[in-house]
Design an enzyme around this catalytic site. Structure first.
Site, PDB file in Angstrom:
ATOM      1  CE  LYS A 192      22.520 -27.074  -7.823  1.00 56.62           C
ATOM      2  NZ  LYS A 192      21.481 -27.808  -9.255  1.00 56.62           N
ATOM      3  CB  SER A 393      18.486 -29.528  -8.383  1.00 52.66           C
ATOM      4  OG  SER A 393      19.308 -29.121  -9.170  1.00 52.66           O
TER       5      SER A 393
END
Length: 625
Positions: A192, A393
């Site tokens: 991430k 996401s």
């Protein structure tokens, strides 16, 4: 005094008359614009001109009222489904003698969107209808489309160089340290990487490995697409050793392109127009180089969407996912949820297709949208997700209610992970002699405190919240994809995947376009695809936006400003500057928990995020540039 009063009355009368005339002109302009329906005008034989002066997107942003009055040539956004529909209609319509691509002003789009347009052009060429392309210099995005043309023209003063996907990412850790800003990051997922520009001075090994895999896949797909459309184009030397090719041509890139079969003909715009005129005709009263055209806007208006048959709802989630309400081009959670609930209440929907083209954003808004989609499932409607160029996401979060997920091989998806970012300025304030002090009644009094920093208590709570959100994300995906949470975690961790790999690992079910998804939704509702129509569940633009759109219709054949390779490079650097300003703004405004994708930022339209570009324009105006 009588003379003064008389003069005053005369001036007031003149003022009132001028105001009345202005109002009459204004409302006359509104009436003329709103009644100028190009669909009512018969389409005459000619070339369908796709002079793309902007980017191809899933959902265009709403035009600012009277933006054209500023005198600036604003880049346009073209709706993907409209561009594809225009080309497919041209294929079978005898009035369209050719399709012409003018790519001098084209700003690109996400790889999957470009490929869908390229496939539509290939269908026209397969139908033996001429497709002609022109540009001063082609970019990678331009050429993905132009490769499907029967004739590729280029200005002899231009030249095409291919750059491939990728490039440098801006990192702000050094600047943040100098300013004394502390970026408190709470995240889950070793891939991430959205927060890395604020916490590192370079790319982490994990982010680099993920980017190399993603960019390698997209690069290979671009090469395959060009090779399939134009086998004679010798692009390999321009990719591996472009300097040698250009030096061998004594710096004449255009001649090198011609020799390699990348273009068919070198000629200026007049010569190109004369070539098209031989196919479709011209107007002798107009300047040299003109040809009979059918404008894109007129063509779209003359061919409205079908409304017959049962309704398949199409809910569009395009752009950054944000909290609250807003217009098209950004996915505001409350606005999209309202459109979903209104559609369920007022439309007799038989199934639902969720069209996703988003890098993610607010987790709260993503969940608001997901809950609204679940309301459709609760009513027994089949739910099919169609991923566009981007569904990462938060874009994947809202996809989890799907019965089946469609994507394209070039779709960018995954990035299953979340984060939170809070900047504090205690060191910044200390640099100018400002300190803080006070009384706390609990460990959370005044926390998180942007003036004196966070404490271990709030840090532990926020990190725990992020970890809980990640577990929720994993659970939603596991339930949707019929996997174990452990399996999802192994392919999650914030890693971004191309659509082809995503299908192999189970994040996507099938390859297909929006139309394929609508057809599948119809079949799941036990209906024939030919007997349904798409009912788009979108917020309607206001009257001011409609007026602006009507006044800004592109019914002429005016070319976009030409740009050679140097001009295209300058435009890319300007987009990078706009991104830097936008990143700083996002740091300052960081608030809610985010599910957002960093790698997605450099994959789309060259002009970048519109709000970032506006911010750069404002800054340059203020400093007189």
């Amino acid at each position: 005094m009588k003379l003064v009063r008389g003069a005053w009355k005369l001036l007031v009368g003149i003022k009132d008359a001028l105001v009345l005339i202005a109002m009459l002109l204004f409302f006359g302009l509104i009436f003329a614009a709103l009644n100028a329906r190009p669909g009512a005008v018969s389409i005459k034989d000619g070339a369908l001109l796709l002079a793309l002066k902007g980017s191809i997107v899933e959902q265009p942003e709403e035009s600012a009222p009277f933006a054209m009055l500023s005198g600036q040539d604003m880049p346009r956004q073209y709706r993907l489904r409209d561009v594809v529909r225009a080309i497919d209609l041209a294929k079978d319509d005898a009035r369209v003698k050719a399709v012409v691509l003018d790519l001098d002003g084209f700003a690109g789009g996400y790889p999957a969107a470009l490929q869908e347009v390229a496939d539509a052009l290939a269908r026209v060429r397969a139908a033996k209808k001429p497709v002609l392309a022109y540009a001063t210099a082609y970019t990678d995005a331009d050429y993905r489309l132009a490769a499907n043309a029967t004739e590729i023209w280029m200005n002899p003063m231009g030249g095409t160089l291919f750059t491939g996907p990728g490039g440098k990412q801006l990192y702000y850790k050094g600047l943040i340290d100098k300013l004394g800003v502390n970026a408190h990051v709470y995240r889950v997922g070793k891939y991430k990487s959205f927060v890395e520009p604020y916490t590192r001075t370079d790319q982490s090994p994990e982010a680099r490995a993920a980017s190399q895999a993603l960019l390698g896949a997209l690069y290979g797909q671009w090469q395959e697409s060009v090779a399939k459309a134009r086998p004679k184009a010798q692009i390999a030397p321009f990719l591996s050793a472009p300097d040698k090719v250009v030096l061998a041509a004594n710096g004449d890139i255009a001649q090198a392109n011609l020799k390699a079969g990348i273009v068919d003909t070198l000629g200026d715009r007049v010569a190109f127009g004369e070539r098209v005129a031989k196919i479709v005709g011209s107007d002798a009263k107009k300047p040299a180089g003109n040809f009979t055209t059918i404008s894109y806007d007129s063509w779209i208006a003359a061919n409205p969407l079908a409304t017959a048959g049962d309704a398949i709802g199409v809910l569009t989630i395009a752009g950054e996912i944000l909290d609250g309400e807003g217009g098209p081009g950004s996915a505001h959670g409350d606005t999209i949820a309202k459109a979903m609930y209104t559609g369920l209440a007022t439309k007799n929907l038989k199934a639902l297709v969720v069209r996703v083209d988003s890098p993610g954003g607010s987790v709260l808004a993503s969940e608001r949208i997901r809950t609204a989609i679940l309301a459709a499932k609760a009513k027994g409607l089949p739910v099919v997700v169609s991923m566009g160029g981007l569904a990462a996401s938060g874009g994947y979060w809202v996809s989890t209610p799907a019965d089946v997920i469609f994507a394209e091989p070039s779709t960018i998806t995954g990035s299953i992970g979340i984060f939170g970012l809070i900047p504090t300025f205690e060191n910044t304030l200390a640099k100018i002699g400002i300190t803080t002090d006070g009384v706390q009644t609990t460990p959370l009094s005044g926390q998180p405190d942007v003036t004196s920093g966070t404490n271990p208590t709030i840090d532990a709570i926020l990190q725990s919240t992020i970890e809980n959100g990640y577990r929720q994300f994993l659970t939603r995906v596991a339930t949707s994809r019929k996997m174990t949470v452990e399996r999802v975690d192994s392919i999650a961790q914030g890693r971004v995947w191309d659509g082809g790999t995503a299908r192999q690992i189970g994040l996507v079910d099938r390859f297909g376009t929006l139309k394929d998804a609508i057809d599948e939704a119809a079949r799941r509702a036990k209906l024939k695809p030919a007997d349904v129509h798409a009912e788009y569940l979108e917020k309607k633009p206001g009257w001011a936006a409609e007026l602006t759109q009507a006044l800004n219709r592109d019914d002429d054949d005016t070319a976009a400003p030409a740009g050679d390779a140097f001009a295209r490079i300058a435009a890319d650097r300007r987009a990078l500057a706009a991104q830097a300003l936008g990143d700083v703004r996002r740091l300052a405004r960081a608030g809610s928990i985010q599910a957002r994708c960093l790698e997605c930022g450099g994959m789309g339209p060259a002009q970048g995020d519109a709000s970032d570009t506006k911010l750069l324009d404002l800054l340059l105006t203020r400093i007189g540039l």
